[in-house]
Design an enzyme around this catalytic site. Structure first.
Site: not given
Length: 436
Positions: A124-125
């Site tokens: 994720a980011k």
């Protein structure tokens, strides 16, 4: 800087409709890397589009009241690329050049990175398009808390765990943890990592990414027959990753002969005084004006500096087809995420330059983030020596596995790392099946 267009082999139907199909930016680089590894995935290749489509993309408006009473709006993102092997994991970036394409690519690289070092996370980011230096401390806190509230519907200790990245730090993580906890009605220390020690942060976390770069750098140099003592090292980016890696290399006897940051490039053939340079940066915010070195006005000359080891530790897409020919290093350690374009990769491979890819080289941060997360759940904390020993062991094991596969299949370390990681992710996807 050249920006990749759509790789010719990528059908338009696999490209999200919310991106510019003719100018994919960093996401285009990531897609090309996936295409390059696909022929090595065997029967798992039927699942490969899983890696080309983020699981969830959240775009949020982040309004805040400025100190002068005006209202400002910022655009924020949180992308969960894949959660087949565990909750999403990845940093939050506050930078004026943040784009959705960049955040998507970074989330994809986190999926690969976490699988490559075999920690039980997906990728994720997140990020906000803002220059944090233009905000007061109060404005920064209000923006962070509003952003956390907006993405709170998809994050959580067992869902998606943010961490620091460019433009964010342990204070930002403290505000994020507190905001999420207040909204939940109970303290949730495991919702973020990279927190202050007093809030459940881990010893060794601040230095973990730079230490990981140093550990795999020493291992790779040993395999090349390159002595660290006396090796000439140049570093692009001198923050939490590049600065710490440089200090550790200098402590081991290497010469840091060149450093570039967002403002300037400084060089000294006999080796920079790393401690003095870091003190200068703390005082001034840049390497510019450092008395213990010569300054180079032409930034592009950095890439042609005489060196044995190059550590790109700034932003993505820094090593391109335009400057790869100039690089004289024997070994490149990717401290940044996605610093090398596929075209540059090919040029450097043909030159015989060994690249330890980002998904291995800079995985020290997420590895110790994993340690922090485990410690938060157990409420039992380890010593810094124990953390550094565990980090060193996992990083060495990850590089050894990738190196062995690289030799067996006669492919680059990057391709080998992607084979290892994508196989793990897609095996998990296949075993879990599709629901409903």
């Amino acid at each position: 800087m050249s920006t990749p267009s759509v790789p010719s082999q990528v059908p338009h139907h696999v490209i999200p409709s919310y991106l510019n199909h003719d100018n994919l930016g960093p996401w285009g680089v990531y897609l090309e890397q996936i295409d390059r590894v696909t022929p090595h995935l065997g029967s798992l290749a039927r699942w490969v589009e899983t890696l080309k489509r983020p699981k969830r993309v959240l775009i949020v408006d982040v309004p805040i009241e400025r100190d002068d009473g005006s209202i400002a709006h910022f655009e924020g993102y949180r992308v969960q690329h894949n959660t087949s092997r565990g909750p999403g994991k990845g940093g939050v970036r506050f930078h004026q050049d943040v784009t959705l394409s960049e955040v998507m690519a970074l989330s994809g690289w986190m999926t690969v990175k976490n699988a490559a070092v075999n920690v039980p996370y997906g990728g994720a980011k997140g990020g906000i398009r803002v220059d944090p230096k233009t905000l007061s401390r109060g404005e920064l806190q209000r923006m962070t808390r509003r952003y956390t509230s907006e993405i709170g519907i998809i994050i959580g200790p067992n869902k998606d765990i943010p961490a620091p990245d460019v433009g964010t730090d342990s204070q930002i993580m403290a505000w994020m943890m507190d905001t999420y906890s207040m909204n939940q009605g109970s303290t949730a220390s495991g919702v973020v990592t990279g927190k202050p020690i007093s809030l459940g942060g881990s010893l060794g976390r601040n230095e973990a990414t730079g230490r990981g770069v140093f550990v795999v750098g020493c291992e790779a140099a040993s395999k090349l027959g390159l002595e660290i003592k006396g090796a000439r090292v140049i570093v692009q980016g001198f923050g939490n990753v590049g600065g710490i890696a440089a200090r550790l290399f200098a402590d081991a006897g290497a010469l840091i002969v060149g450093v570039q940051d967002h403002k300037s490039t400084v060089v000294r053939s006999s080796g920079l005084d790393v401690a003095a340079l870091q003190a200068h940066i703390t005082a001034t915010g840049s390497v510019a004006g450092f008395a213990g070195a010569d300054e180079i006005s032409d930034r592009s000359q950095f890439w042609g500096l005489d060196c044995d080891i190059l550590v790109p530790a700034a932003l993505e897409q820094q090593i391109t087809a335009e400057n790869a020919h100039r690089i004289r290093a024997k070994l490149i350690l990717e401290g940044a995420n996605g610093p090398t374009t596929p075209e540059a990769d090919d040029i450097l491979h043909d030159k015989g330059v060994l690249i330890v890819p980002d998904v291995i080289a800079n995985a020290g941060g997420v590895t110790v983030s994993y340690f922090e997360w485990v410690q938060d759940f157990s409420s039992f904390f380890w010593s810094e020596d124990e953390i550094n020993l565990r980090l060193t062991r996992l990083m060495r094991e990850a590089l050894a596995a990738v190196w062995q596969l690289s030799v067996e299949k006669k492919v680059s370390l990057r391709t080998a790392a992607f084979i290892v990681a994508c196989t793990r992710v897609l095996e998990a996807r296949e075993m879990r099946g599709l629901y409903p």
